[in-house]
Enzyme design. Sequence first.
Site, short mmCIF file in Angstrom:
data_model
loop_
_atom_site.label_atom_id
_atom_site.label_comp_id
_atom_site.label_asym_id
_atom_site.label_seq_id
_atom_site.Cartn_x
_atom_site.Cartn_y
_atom_site.Cartn_z
N LYS A 22 0.85 -1.21 0.00
CA LYS A 22 0.00 0.00 0.00
C LYS A 22 0.88 1.26 0.00
O LYS A 22 0.69 2.16 -0.79
CB LYS A 22 -0.88 0.02 1.23
N ASN A 23 1.89 1.28 0.87
CA ASN A 23 2.66 2.52 1.06
C ASN A 23 3.70 2.77 -0.03
O ASN A 23 4.36 3.80 -0.02
CB ASN A 23 3.30 2.53 2.45
N CYS A 117 -4.89 11.56 12.16
CA CYS A 117 -5.70 10.37 12.38
C CYS A 117 -5.41 9.89 13.81
O CYS A 117 -4.84 10.62 14.61
CB CYS A 117 -5.41 9.29 11.36
N ARG A 122 0.29 14.22 12.84
CA ARG A 122 0.80 13.98 11.49
C ARG A 122 0.94 15.27 10.70
O ARG A 122 0.32 15.48 9.67
CB ARG A 122 -0.08 12.95 10.78
N ASP A 305 4.37 0.46 12.18
CA ASP A 305 3.08 -0.13 11.77
C ASP A 305 2.90 -1.54 12.32
O ASP A 305 1.81 -2.10 12.24
CB ASP A 305 2.97 -0.16 10.24
N ARG A 397 -8.77 -0.50 4.43
CA ARG A 397 -8.00 0.56 3.77
C ARG A 397 -6.66 0.01 3.35
O ARG A 397 -6.04 0.48 2.41
CB ARG A 397 -7.76 1.73 4.74
C1 EPZ Z 1 4.04 6.78 6.30
O1 EPZ Z 1 3.35 7.84 6.94
C2 EPZ Z 1 3.06 5.63 6.24
N1 EPZ Z 1 1.89 6.03 5.45
C3 EPZ Z 1 2.64 5.23 7.65
O2 EPZ Z 1 1.82 4.08 7.53
C4 EPZ Z 1 3.89 4.85 8.45
O3 EPZ Z 1 3.51 4.57 9.77
C5 EPZ Z 1 4.89 6.00 8.43
O4 EPZ Z 1 5.19 6.35 7.06
C6 EPZ Z 1 6.19 5.64 9.12
O5 EPZ Z 1 6.76 4.53 8.50
C7 EPZ Z 1 2.01 6.03 4.11
O6 EPZ Z 1 3.05 5.72 3.56
C8 EPZ Z 1 0.78 6.43 3.34
P1 EPZ Z 1 6.35 9.99 8.42
P2 EPZ Z 1 4.02 9.32 6.95
O7 EPZ Z 1 6.30 11.24 7.62
O8 EPZ Z 1 4.72 9.54 5.68
C9 EPZ Z 1 6.42 13.23 11.86
C10 EPZ Z 1 -0.08 2.79 7.74
O9 EPZ Z 1 -0.65 2.25 8.69
N2 EPZ Z 1 6.40 14.20 10.77
O10 EPZ Z 1 7.55 9.10 8.31
O11 EPZ Z 1 2.97 10.28 7.39
C11 EPZ Z 1 5.09 12.50 11.99
O12 EPZ Z 1 4.18 13.26 12.76
C12 EPZ Z 1 0.46 4.19 7.90
O13 EPZ Z 1 0.11 2.28 6.61
C13 EPZ Z 1 6.55 15.55 11.07
O14 EPZ Z 1 6.70 15.92 12.23
O15 EPZ Z 1 5.07 9.11 8.13
C14 EPZ Z 1 5.47 11.23 12.67
O16 EPZ Z 1 5.56 11.46 14.06
C15 EPZ Z 1 0.26 4.72 9.30
N3 EPZ Z 1 6.52 16.46 10.07
C16 EPZ Z 1 6.87 10.94 12.09
O17 EPZ Z 1 7.35 12.19 11.56
C17 EPZ Z 1 6.36 16.08 8.75
O18 EPZ Z 1 6.37 16.97 7.88
C18 EPZ Z 1 6.85 9.90 10.98
O19 EPZ Z 1 6.06 10.39 9.95
C19 EPZ Z 1 6.19 14.71 8.46
C20 EPZ Z 1 6.21 13.79 9.48
#
Ligand code: EPZ
Length: 416
Positions: A22-23, A117, A122, A305, A397
Site C-alpha cells: 500500500k505505502n 488520524c 501527522r 506499523d 483501507r
Molecule cells: C508513512 O506515513 C506511512 N503512510 C505510515 O503508515 C507509516 O507509519 C509511516 O510512514 C512511518 O513509517 C504512508 O506511507 C501512506 P512519516 P508518513 O512522515 O509519511 C512526523 C499505515 O498504517 N512528521 O515518516 O505520514 C510524523 O508526525 C500508515 O500504513 C513531522 O513531524 O510518516 C510522525 O511522528 C500509518 N513532520 C513521524 O514524523 C512532517 O512533515 C513519521 O512520519 C512529516 C512527518
Amino acid sequence: MNKLVIEGGVKLNGEVSISGFKNAALPIITASLLAADKSVIENIPLIKDVYILKNIIETLGGKVHLSDDGVMTIDATNVENKTAPYELAKQLRASYYLAGVALGRFKGGSIVYPGGCDIGARPIDLHIKGFEALGADVKIDHGIIKCNGEGLKGTNIYLDFASVGATINIMLAAVLAKGNTIIENAAKEPHIVDTANFLNSMGANIRGAGTDLIKISGVEKLHGCTYSIIPDMIEAGTYMVAAAATGGDVLVKDVIPKHLEAVIAKLREMGVEVREYDNSVRVRVTRNLKNVNIKTLTYPGLATDLQQPMAVLLSTIKGTSMVTETVFEARFKYVDELKRMGANIKVDGKTAVIKGIDKLSGAKISATDLRAGAAFVIAGLIAEGTTEIDNIQHIYRGYVSMETKMKNLGAKIVRI
Ligand code: EPZ
C-alpha cells in the site's frame, strides 16, 4: 458489512500470499501523474485507499483502469492542475503526494491539507520545508495548501526527522526542478526505493534511495513506464505475528525477506522458529515464547506499523515486556480496547508496559486505525470466546481480503 466476528483458540496453519505494498503503491500511482503519458503499474493491492486515489485522479482528468488482478493503467495526458475534491482527498492521508506532483509537473497548485488520524497530529511541516527550500512559495489557507513553484531550483535539504512522506514528496517535486537536489537524513524505507526506481523508470535521475542521502539531478521531461510494486512488508509482518500469536505454522509467500529482517529478528528473540526462503518465510511456534522489549524505529528498525500487532502478541506472553513507540506520538490509543479484553498494559508517554496474562477474553471492540484493526483481529484469534470488531473499514483501507486470507489459514472469522 462493517463487523468481523472471530472465534478464538485456533492455531493458524497453511500458506498466505502477500499483496502489493500500500505505502509504495500510493506514491507510485501519484508519481505517474508527473508525465503527460501512459503508465502500467502491476501488483497493485485492491484496497480502499487505492480506489480513492483512482477516483481522485479521474476527477483531475486522468484515465485509470484497474483490473481484478491488480494491473493499473493510467493515462495522465489530460490531467489538469486543479484541486482534488475535499470529500475524497480527506479520506486519504497520502493525498499529500499531489503537492509534489503539482510542483513537479505544473510548477504549482493547490491541494487539500491532509487530516491527522488516530496515531497523532501527522504534521507536514517537513514536506513544506522541502518545497520552500526548492524555491516554492507555500501558503496554507482555509485547509488548502497553495504552492507556487515557478522556477524550482535544486538545493540541499536536511530533514529533521527521516520522514517517509516528506522524503517522497520532495523527490516528486525535485525530479523536474533545475539542477541537483540532495536530501540528507532521508527515510530509507523500501517504499522510498520503490518510488525512486519507478521515477527512474520514467526517466528521472535519482541515486542513493535506501540510504540517508538521496541525490536527484533534475531532468526536462518524464515519460510513462511499466512497473511492478514490491510486496507489502507490513501485511507480511502482520501475518507473521498472527502465526506466532496463535502458536501456528504459516508459510508467508511472495515477500522480500530482506524487508522483514527486524520482525524476523524480534520473533526469533521470542523463541519463534522463522525459516527464510527466496521469496517466503515460514513462521512456526514449537515452544513457549519469551517476553521481549520492542522499540519502533525508522527502517531498518522495527516498523511502527507493526507495534500494535506485536503488543497483542506480547499481551499473553508471561513476564513483562516494554513497547516503546518512537515514530508517532499517539500510537497507543488502541490499548484501551485491548484492556477491555483483559490485557494488562500501562501506557506512560512513549512506552507501554505489558504484563503477560494467560488469555485475552473475547469482547466487542472498535477499530481506531488501520493497524489497530489488524491487531484486534489477532487479539480475536487468540482470545477465549467470541470477539466482534466494528469500524472494520479501517482494516480494508490497507489489508486485501483479510478475512478470506485468515479463513484460508483456519481462522473462524466472518464478516457481517
Ligand atoms: C508513512 O506515513 C506511512 N503512510 C505510515 O503508515 C507509516 O507509519 C509511516 O510512514 C512511518 O513509517 C504512508 O506511507 C501512506 P512519516 P508518513 O512522515 O509519511 C512526523 C499505515 O498504517 N512528521 O515518516 O505520514 C510524523 O508526525 C500508515 O500504513 C513531522 O513531524 O510518516 C510522525 O511522528 C500509518 N513532520 C513521524 O514524523 C512532517 O512533515 C513519521 O512520519 C512529516 C512527518
